[in-house]
Enzyme design. Structure first.
Site, PDB file in Angstrom:
ATOM      1  N   THR A  27       0.852  -1.195   0.000  1.00 21.00           N
ATOM      2  CA  THR A  27       0.000   0.000   0.000  1.00 21.00           C
ATOM      3  C   THR A  27       0.886   1.243   0.000  1.00 21.00           C
ATOM      4  O   THR A  27       1.725   1.409   0.877  1.00 21.00           O
ATOM      5  CB  THR A  27      -0.918  -0.020   1.248  1.00 21.00           C
ATOM      6  OG1 THR A  27      -1.857  -1.070   1.089  1.00 21.00           O
ATOM      7  CG2 THR A  27      -1.662   1.300   1.411  1.00 21.00           C
ATOM      8  N   GLN A 101      -3.751  -7.610  -6.611  1.00 18.46           N
ATOM      9  CA  GLN A 101      -4.275  -8.076  -5.330  1.00 18.46           C
ATOM     10  C   GLN A 101      -5.676  -7.504  -5.089  1.00 18.46           C
ATOM     11  O   GLN A 101      -5.865  -6.287  -5.044  1.00 18.46           O
ATOM     12  CB  GLN A 101      -3.366  -7.700  -4.164  1.00 18.46           C
ATOM     13  CG  GLN A 101      -3.766  -8.511  -2.921  1.00 18.46           C
ATOM     14  CD  GLN A 101      -3.166  -8.018  -1.631  1.00 18.46           C
ATOM     15  OE1 GLN A 101      -3.279  -6.846  -1.302  1.00 18.46           O
ATOM     16  NE2 GLN A 101      -2.517  -8.917  -0.895  1.00 18.46           N
ATOM     17  N   HIS A 181      -6.663 -11.424  -1.311  1.00 18.34           N
ATOM     18  CA  HIS A 181      -6.093 -11.012  -0.017  1.00 18.34           C
ATOM     19  C   HIS A 181      -6.954 -11.582   1.107  1.00 18.34           C
ATOM     20  O   HIS A 181      -8.049 -11.085   1.375  1.00 18.34           O
ATOM     21  CB  HIS A 181      -6.067  -9.484   0.040  1.00 18.34           C
ATOM     22  CG  HIS A 181      -5.258  -8.906   1.155  1.00 18.34           C
ATOM     23  ND1 HIS A 181      -4.747  -9.651   2.193  1.00 18.34           N
ATOM     24  CD2 HIS A 181      -4.851  -7.625   1.402  1.00 18.34           C
ATOM     25  CE1 HIS A 181      -4.071  -8.852   3.025  1.00 18.34           C
ATOM     26  NE2 HIS A 181      -4.120  -7.626   2.563  1.00 18.34           N
ATOM     27  N   ASN A 184      -3.797 -10.508   7.024  1.00 21.40           N
ATOM     28  CA  ASN A 184      -3.575  -9.209   7.677  1.00 21.40           C
ATOM     29  C   ASN A 184      -4.816  -8.576   8.292  1.00 21.40           C
ATOM     30  O   ASN A 184      -4.893  -7.351   8.429  1.00 21.40           O
ATOM     31  CB  ASN A 184      -2.912  -8.231   6.684  1.00 21.40           C
ATOM     32  CG  ASN A 184      -1.568  -8.747   6.203  1.00 21.40           C
ATOM     33  OD1 ASN A 184      -1.044  -9.702   6.763  1.00 21.40           O
ATOM     34  ND2 ASN A 184      -1.011  -8.153   5.176  1.00 21.40           N
ATOM     35  N   TYR A 186      -7.942  -8.336   7.268  1.00 20.08           N
ATOM     36  CA  TYR A 186      -8.986  -7.737   6.439  1.00 20.08           C
ATOM     37  C   TYR A 186     -10.168  -8.706   6.269  1.00 20.08           C
ATOM     38  O   TYR A 186     -10.202  -9.755   6.915  1.00 20.08           O
ATOM     39  CB  TYR A 186      -8.376  -7.242   5.114  1.00 20.08           C
ATOM     40  CG  TYR A 186      -7.352  -6.153   5.393  1.00 20.08           C
ATOM     41  CD1 TYR A 186      -7.776  -4.916   5.888  1.00 20.08           C
ATOM     42  CD2 TYR A 186      -5.990  -6.373   5.258  1.00 20.08           C
ATOM     43  CE1 TYR A 186      -6.846  -3.915   6.206  1.00 20.08           C
ATOM     44  CE2 TYR A 186      -5.056  -5.374   5.578  1.00 20.08           C
ATOM     45  CZ  TYR A 186      -5.493  -4.155   6.053  1.00 20.08           C
ATOM     46  OH  TYR A 186      -4.590  -3.172   6.390  1.00 20.08           O
ATOM     47  N   ARG A 233      -3.399 -15.065  -0.424  1.00 19.48           N
ATOM     48  CA  ARG A 233      -2.473 -14.638   0.626  1.00 19.48           C
ATOM     49  C   ARG A 233      -3.096 -14.846   2.002  1.00 19.48           C
ATOM     50  O   ARG A 233      -4.222 -14.415   2.253  1.00 19.48           O
ATOM     51  CB  ARG A 233      -2.093 -13.167   0.464  1.00 19.48           C
ATOM     52  CG  ARG A 233      -0.895 -12.793   1.342  1.00 19.48           C
ATOM     53  CD  ARG A 233      -0.397 -11.372   1.082  1.00 19.48           C
ATOM     54  NE  ARG A 233       1.051 -11.304   1.244  1.00 19.48           N
ATOM     55  CZ  ARG A 233       1.691 -10.278   1.819  1.00 19.48           C
ATOM     56  NH1 ARG A 233       1.031  -9.235   2.258  1.00 19.48           N
ATOM     57  NH2 ARG A 233       3.004 -10.300   1.939  1.00 19.48           N
ATOM     58  N   ASN A 241      -4.121  -5.892  12.884  1.00 17.85           N
ATOM     59  CA  ASN A 241      -5.534  -5.492  12.786  1.00 17.85           C
ATOM     60  C   ASN A 241      -6.427  -6.253  13.755  1.00 17.85           C
ATOM     61  O   ASN A 241      -7.585  -6.549  13.455  1.00 17.85           O
ATOM     62  CB  ASN A 241      -6.051  -5.605  11.345  1.00 17.85           C
ATOM     63  CG  ASN A 241      -5.640  -4.411  10.499  1.00 17.85           C
ATOM     64  OD1 ASN A 241      -5.557  -3.281  10.993  1.00 17.85           O
ATOM     65  ND2 ASN A 241      -5.385  -4.642   9.217  1.00 17.85           N
ATOM     66  N   GLY A 317       9.157  -6.691   0.494  1.00 14.11           N
ATOM     67  CA  GLY A 317       8.339  -5.496   0.578  1.00 14.11           C
ATOM     68  C   GLY A 317       9.201  -4.255   0.673  1.00 14.11           C
ATOM     69  O   GLY A 317       9.472  -3.582  -0.331  1.00 14.11           O
ATOM     70  N   ARG A 318       9.668  -3.947   1.892  1.00 18.38           N
ATOM     71  CA  ARG A 318      10.497  -2.753   2.084  1.00 18.38           C
ATOM     72  C   ARG A 318      11.686  -2.709   1.119  1.00 18.38           C
ATOM     73  O   ARG A 318      11.976  -1.639   0.574  1.00 18.38           O
ATOM     74  CB  ARG A 318      10.998  -2.697   3.526  1.00 18.38           C
ATOM     75  CG  ARG A 318       9.896  -2.381   4.502  1.00 18.38           C
ATOM     76  CD  ARG A 318      10.329  -2.701   5.928  1.00 18.38           C
ATOM     77  NE  ARG A 318       9.354  -2.117   6.844  1.00 18.38           N
ATOM     78  CZ  ARG A 318       9.582  -1.022   7.562  1.00 18.38           C
ATOM     79  NH1 ARG A 318      10.750  -0.424   7.540  1.00 18.38           N
ATOM     80  NH2 ARG A 318       8.629  -0.533   8.320  1.00 18.38           N
TER      81      ARG A 318
END
Ligand code: PHB
Length: 359
Positions: A27, A101, A181, A184, A186, A233, A241, A317-318
């Site tokens: 994101t 995604q 997705h 995480n 969601y 995923r 969360n 990611g990072r």
């Protein structure tokens, strides 16, 4: 060569990847306004990263109701399809592959982001102790998530149809496949986990019933794409969360088997916490397709997990935020740029498309 395994090819469902270096879904909150539409700046960002074996797009809300943060892109309007088409064309022209995604945040939202300022939706009316990000007349602020309303049993077929419509739009936009997705904290994860799903209809109660919505979504999306272009995923044991789940391991094993039977392309495991060998081996034994892992991997750890046989590819990611040429850096054993956290979300080119490639 130090990253020999990472740089070797992989068959992933219907795709042939030239390497096992995956760009994780990230994101970045830079969609064009109004309408949460991908822009030429977003095109440039993805194009720069096309040497990844596979790019997985940032989470893209399947409906306005699926949005939990301002400025995230969607995949429900024709303008968004056109914006994404420019992204996929640029990635393909640069030799890359990109999955979209598909994202619905469920209860991780706020009424200011919802159609008609309604309550966010969730399996049960249980508020998450988490935050949403809203841009309003008062500026940009982090706000506590609202208490959601429980989706009625009669609303779930429409939700599955929304995923299907989003999958069709992703196809029209030229993607190579889609990732569902279910991680995480969601919406789909909220259905899977015992702490957030206290339904007493066909979508709650037993483990099989909590998994039902995800599997219906997988079937609907696979009907559009073919299962060989669909990934899922998950984040077993992840607390992000405000997720709590007293049956995380049995659920991971049940899903690994159910998704193996459906012959999806890959399972993508986001390791928010260190996973036990029992979990890793159990998932590997049950799931026959490719396994992608994510979770602060560096090159040595990535090589080690590929060597162990417990994963087939590694998502970064990072490192991908800061290194558009991550694959070339791995091949050259060159150092990695460090990401600037202050530019992760929102803003323009700075901290987005201006990270340097190797000299
Ligand atoms: C985030 O914006 O922090 C975020 C978004 C999607 C995820 C995880 C984190 O799956």
């Amino acid at each position: 060569m130090a990253s020999e395994r990472l740089l070797s090819p992989l068959t992933l469902g219907q795709l042939e990847l030239p390497n096992r270096v995956v760009m994780a879904p990230l994101t970045r909150s830079r969609a064009g306004q109004p309408g949460d539409v991908p822009t030429p700046l977003n095109v440039e960002y993805y194009r720069q990263r096309a040497s990844a074996g596979l790019i997985i797009s940032e989470g893209s809300q399947i409906t306005p109701q699926g949005q939990g943060y301002s400025l995230t892109p969607g995949i429900y309007s024709e303008a968004q399809v056109a914006g994404w088409r420019a992204v996929t064309e640029a990635v393909h022209a640069a030799g890359g592959r990109i999955f979209m995604q598909l994202w619905h945040v469920g209860r991780i939202s706020h009424h200011l982001l919802q159609p008609e300022a309604g309550a966010p939706v969730a399996p049960s009316a249980i508020r998450a102790e988490s935050q949403s990000f809203v841009i309003s007349a008062e500026g940009a602020t982090l706000v506590p998530c609202d208490t959601p309303r429980a989706l009625g049993s009669d609303e779930l077929p429409q939700l599955v149809a929304d995923y299907r419509a989003a999958a069709e739009r992703a196809q029209a936009a030229g993607f190579d496949g889609v990732e569902i997705h279910a991680a995480n904290g969601y919406l789909l994860h909220q259905f899977l986990a015992t702490g957030s799903n206290q339904r007493d209809d066909a979508y709650g109660g037993s483990l099989e019933r909590r998994a039902r919505l995800l599997l219906e979504v997988v079937d609907a999306v696979s009907a559009v794409w073919g299962a060989g272009r669909v990934g899922v995923r998950l984040s077993p044991f992840g607390p992000f969360n405000d997720i709590s789940d007293s049956e995380a391991q049995p659920m991971a094993f049940y899903l690994a088997e159910a998704l193996a039977a459906r012959q999806i392309a890959y399972l993508h495991i986001n390791e928010q916490v260190a996973l036990s060998d029992e979990l890793r081996h159990g998932v590997r034994q049950r799931f026959g397709g490719a396994i992608i892992v994510a979770g602060s991997y560096d090159a040595p750890r990535a090589e080690a997990i590929l060597a162990s046989g417990l994963a087939d590819a590694v998502a970064f990611g990072r490192p991908y935020i800061a290194n558009p040429d991550l694959v070339a850096r791995l091949a050259a054993e060159a150092p990695w740029n460090l990401p600037d956290e202050s530019t992760f979300y929102g803003g323009g080119a700075q901290g987005y498309t201006d990270y340097p490639t190797m000299a």
